[in-house]
Scaffold this motif. Structure first.
Motif, PDB file in Angstrom:
ATOM      1  N   ALA A 172       0.671 -86.726  27.558  1.00 37.54           N
ATOM      2  CA  ALA A 172      -0.198 -87.106  28.681  1.00 37.54           C
ATOM      3  C   ALA A 172      -0.136 -86.077  29.804  1.00 37.54           C
ATOM      4  CB  ALA A 172       0.195 -88.488  29.193  1.00 37.54           C
ATOM      5  N   SER A 173       1.058 -85.572  30.096  1.00 39.51           N
ATOM      6  CA  SER A 173       1.210 -84.618  31.202  1.00 39.51           C
ATOM      7  C   SER A 173       0.404 -83.347  30.962  1.00 39.51           C
ATOM      8  CB  SER A 173       2.687 -84.279  31.403  1.00 39.51           C
ATOM      9  OG  SER A 173       3.249 -83.757  30.206  1.00 39.51           O
ATOM     10  N   LEU A 210      -3.384 -84.175  31.357  1.00 37.84           N
ATOM     11  CA  LEU A 210      -3.735 -84.397  32.759  1.00 37.84           C
ATOM     12  C   LEU A 210      -3.733 -83.102  33.567  1.00 37.84           C
ATOM     13  CD1 LEU A 210      -1.786 -87.702  33.411  1.00 37.84           C
ATOM     14  CD2 LEU A 210      -4.272 -87.427  33.297  1.00 37.84           C
ATOM     15  N   SER A 211      -2.770 -82.228  33.318  1.00 35.96           N
ATOM     16  CA  SER A 211      -2.730 -80.969  34.066  1.00 35.96           C
ATOM     17  C   SER A 211      -3.947 -80.114  33.765  1.00 35.96           C
ATOM     18  CB  SER A 211      -1.433 -80.213  33.769  1.00 35.96           C
ATOM     19  OG  SER A 211      -1.371 -79.827  32.403  1.00 35.96           O
ATOM     20  N   ASP A 238      -6.977 -81.879  35.564  1.00 38.39           N
ATOM     21  CA  ASP A 238      -6.892 -81.785  37.018  1.00 38.39           C
ATOM     22  C   ASP A 238      -7.119 -80.357  37.505  1.00 38.39           C
ATOM     23  OD1 ASP A 238      -6.487 -84.481  37.421  1.00 38.39           O
ATOM     24  OD2 ASP A 238      -4.300 -84.342  37.474  1.00 38.39           O
ATOM     25  N   ASP A 290     -12.072 -88.466  43.323  1.00 37.40           N
ATOM     26  CA  ASP A 290     -10.699 -88.514  42.807  1.00 37.40           C
ATOM     27  C   ASP A 290     -10.383 -89.915  42.278  1.00 37.40           C
ATOM     28  OD1 ASP A 290      -8.098 -87.054  42.553  1.00 37.40           O
ATOM     29  OD2 ASP A 290      -7.429 -88.700  43.840  1.00 37.40           O
ATOM     30  N   HIS A 297      -9.580 -91.011  38.440  1.00 39.68           N
ATOM     31  CA  HIS A 297      -8.344 -91.746  38.150  1.00 39.68           C
ATOM     32  C   HIS A 297      -8.634 -92.921  37.224  1.00 39.68           C
ATOM     33  CE1 HIS A 297      -4.213 -92.993  38.917  1.00 39.68           C
ATOM     34  NE2 HIS A 297      -4.667 -94.232  39.006  1.00 39.68           N
ATOM     35  N   VAL A 320     -10.548 -91.362  33.689  1.00 39.22           N
ATOM     36  CA  VAL A 320      -9.882 -90.355  32.863  1.00 39.22           C
ATOM     37  C   VAL A 320      -8.357 -90.490  32.913  1.00 39.22           C
ATOM     38  CG1 VAL A 320      -9.590 -87.907  32.371  1.00 39.22           C
ATOM     39  CG2 VAL A 320     -11.807 -88.764  33.182  1.00 39.22           C
ATOM     40  N   ARG A 321      -7.783 -90.426  34.109  1.00 35.47           N
ATOM     41  CA  ARG A 321      -6.323 -90.351  34.179  1.00 35.47           C
ATOM     42  C   ARG A 321      -5.649 -91.607  33.633  1.00 35.47           C
ATOM     43  NH1 ARG A 321      -7.314 -88.729  39.791  1.00 35.47           N
ATOM     44  NH2 ARG A 321      -7.660 -86.466  39.876  1.00 35.47           N
ATOM     45  N   THR A 322      -6.146 -92.776  34.025  1.00 36.87           N
ATOM     46  CA  THR A 322      -5.526 -94.013  33.538  1.00 36.87           C
ATOM     47  C   THR A 322      -5.640 -94.148  32.018  1.00 36.87           C
ATOM     48  OG1 THR A 322      -5.792 -95.158  35.650  1.00 36.87           O
ATOM     49  CG2 THR A 322      -5.571 -96.532  33.689  1.00 36.87           C
ATOM     50  N   VAL A 346      -5.847 -91.767  29.841  1.00 38.33           N
ATOM     51  CA  VAL A 346      -4.959 -90.759  29.247  1.00 38.33           C
ATOM     52  C   VAL A 346      -3.524 -91.279  29.241  1.00 38.33           C
ATOM     53  CG1 VAL A 346      -3.896 -88.498  29.622  1.00 38.33           C
ATOM     54  CG2 VAL A 346      -6.378 -88.734  29.728  1.00 38.33           C
ATOM     55  N   ARG A 347      -3.086 -91.858  30.339  1.00 40.74           N
ATOM     56  CA  ARG A 347      -1.703 -92.357  30.421  1.00 40.74           C
ATOM     57  C   ARG A 347      -1.477 -93.545  29.502  1.00 40.74           C
ATOM     58  NH1 ARG A 347      -2.477 -91.443  36.281  1.00 40.74           N
ATOM     59  NH2 ARG A 347      -1.337 -89.534  36.848  1.00 40.74           N
TER      60      ARG A 347
END
Length: 205
Positions: free
Chosen positions: A124-125, A128-129, A132, A146, A150, A153-155, A157-158
């Protein structure tokens, strides 16, 4: 450039580089069944130009397109799910407004040059990097954009149980009018808890 219509069976015409009259081998029954079971749900589109950047600049014509699918019954392996995704009509999208093609095109690539082995497992890291860094593009993101990234996409992915990034392809895998994007990042998110798969494309024109 025109939009190609997908046949009712989801069949694809031979690529423009294929010999005239060449026929594609029928998909194995197991893969055909998997493609039908990987059901397309919906899509989400985040257009950076819809958000208020200072001076109206900084969006870089960036966007994120997310296609969501329901997983089939049973417990197919991730690589089987990737094969099913590649075989799905929704995969034949050049992401330029032309819609779904009958020819094997995906983004700037010939989709028949993409296999499940082209995708690389990532943490995930790492995913995300990459997203971002691309999204910022040297300009701070508006707070509402943003927040949208979040949630969209970000949620996911996590929360995904596994994540894959489209790996490098050779130059001759570009189709006849590709590359058509300045940047093209692609993730596949598998979430077995929610029985869902998401195809995430982040690109700019």
């Amino acid at each position: 450039m025109g939009c190609r219509t997908v046949t009712a069976s989801g069949g694809a015409a031979p690529a423009s580089g294929a010999p005239a009259g060449a026929a594609r081998e029928p998909a194995p029954a197991a893969l055909t069944g998997m493609r039908q079971a990987l059901a397309y749900r919906d899509s989400r589109f985040v257009d950076f130009q819809d958000f208020d950047y200072p001076g109206g600049r900084g969006h870089g014509r960036r966007w994120v397109h997310i296609k969501r699918f329901r997983l089939p019954d049973g417990s197919p392996a991730d690589r089987e799910l990737l094969d099913a995704l590649i075989a799905h009509p929704e995969f034949r999208d050049t992401y330029d407004g032309a819609g779904i093609w009958s020819e094997p095109r995906h983004g700037p690539w010939w989709s028949d040059r993409i296999s499940s082995g082209t995708y690389q497992s990532v943490e995930a890291s790492t995913a995300l990097s990459t997203i971002d860094a691309w999204a910022a593009g040297g300009a701070p993101l508006p707070s509402d954009l943003d927040a949208r990234l979040h949630a969209a996409v970000r949620t996911p992915v996590r929360r995904a149980t596994s994540r894959y990034v489209l790996g490098a392809l050779p130059d001759d895998a570009h189709h006849d009018y590709g590359p058509i994007h300045t940047a093209f990042h692609e993730l596949v998110l598998v979430d077995r808890r929610t029985r869902s798969l998401a195809l995430v494309v982040a690109a700019d024109d």
